[in-house]
Design a protein around this motif. Structure first.
Motif, PDB file in Angstrom:
ATOM      1  N   UNK A 155      46.843  28.882  36.154  1.00 27.17           N
ATOM      2  CA  UNK A 155      46.875  29.934  37.153  1.00 27.17           C
ATOM      3  C   UNK A 155      45.451  30.432  37.366  1.00 27.17           C
ATOM      4  N   UNK A 156      45.214  31.079  38.479  1.00 32.80           N
ATOM      5  CA  UNK A 156      43.859  31.476  38.866  1.00 32.80           C
ATOM      6  C   UNK A 156      43.150  32.268  37.770  1.00 32.80           C
ATOM      7  N   UNK A 157      43.818  33.264  37.200  1.00 34.85           N
ATOM      8  CA  UNK A 157      43.180  34.080  36.177  1.00 34.85           C
ATOM      9  C   UNK A 157      42.812  33.244  34.945  1.00 34.85           C
ATOM     10  N   UNK A 158      43.713  32.398  34.520  1.00 34.80           N
ATOM     11  CA  UNK A 158      43.470  31.569  33.338  1.00 34.80           C
ATOM     12  C   UNK A 158      42.336  30.587  33.623  1.00 34.80           C
ATOM     13  N   UNK A 159      42.304  30.018  34.811  1.00 32.83           N
ATOM     14  CA  UNK A 159      41.226  29.096  35.187  1.00 32.83           C
ATOM     15  C   UNK A 159      39.874  29.823  35.160  1.00 32.83           C
ATOM     16  N   UNK A 160      39.851  31.070  35.614  1.00 25.82           N
ATOM     17  CA  UNK A 160      38.615  31.852  35.597  1.00 25.82           C
ATOM     18  C   UNK A 160      38.105  32.050  34.170  1.00 25.82           C
ATOM     19  N   UNK A 167      36.514  28.845  33.129  1.00 20.35           N
ATOM     20  CA  UNK A 167      35.237  28.665  33.816  1.00 20.35           C
ATOM     21  C   UNK A 167      34.174  29.604  33.265  1.00 20.35           C
ATOM     22  N   UNK A 168      34.514  30.855  33.005  1.00 22.52           N
ATOM     23  CA  UNK A 168      33.539  31.810  32.459  1.00 22.52           C
ATOM     24  C   UNK A 168      33.072  31.397  31.073  1.00 22.52           C
ATOM     25  N   UNK A 169      33.945  30.746  30.315  1.00 26.10           N
ATOM     26  CA  UNK A 169      33.582  30.275  28.978  1.00 26.10           C
ATOM     27  C   UNK A 169      32.821  28.950  29.031  1.00 26.10           C
ATOM     28  N   UNK A 170      32.637  28.405  30.229  1.00 27.63           N
ATOM     29  CA  UNK A 170      31.930  27.140  30.378  1.00 27.63           C
ATOM     30  C   UNK A 170      32.772  25.923  30.060  1.00 27.63           C
ATOM     31  N   UNK A 171      34.078  26.099  29.979  1.00 29.88           N
ATOM     32  CA  UNK A 171      34.963  24.996  29.604  1.00 29.88           C
ATOM     33  C   UNK A 171      35.534  24.256  30.804  1.00 29.88           C
ATOM     34  N   UNK A 172      35.390  24.838  31.982  1.00 31.14           N
ATOM     35  CA  UNK A 172      35.946  24.220  33.183  1.00 31.14           C
ATOM     36  C   UNK A 172      35.376  22.843  33.457  1.00 31.14           C
TER      37      UNK A 172
END
Length: 108
Positions: free
Chosen positions: A81-86, A89-94
């Motif tokens: 979901x969008x929040x979980x994806x963020x 991404x913020x943790x650099x794992x995306x």
């Protein structure tokens, strides 16, 4: 937090629902540790029902990815979901993890 195991083709799928946080991460981590010690298959972590993930949850995913990679297997995440994806991404794992939009894309 609930989780269920299923299989499809040459993949094992762990679908997680609810919050993956310091309360639930140990149980999910144990499931993934037990899985990692025996199956030669690709692991799909279906996060379509995941509403929240904390740093404890991120650690569980990172550890599962490391175990899969060390054994020459893949971990694929899907349905974030969008929040979980963020959070990823913020943790650099995306960019480090194999993340697909949905289960169908993960299985293809």
């Amino acid at each position: 937090m609930t989780y269920t195991w299923t299989t499809a083709g040459d993949c094992d799928i762990l679908a997680v629902n609810g919050n993956l946080d310091s309360n639930s991460a140990p149980a999910v981590g144990q499931q993934l540790d037990e899985y990692g010690s025996g199956s030669p298959r690709t692991l799909v972590l279906d996060c379509s029902g995941l509403e929240y993930i904390s740093s404890a949850g991120l650690r569980v995913v990172i550890k599962a990815n490391q175990k899969q990679a060390a054994a020459g297997r893949k971990l694929i995440l899907c349905g974030l979901q969008e929040y979980v994806r963020e959070v990823f991404d913020m943790a650099g794992l995306g960019k480090l993890l194999d993340i697909r939009p949905n289960r169908q894309a993960a299985l293809s």
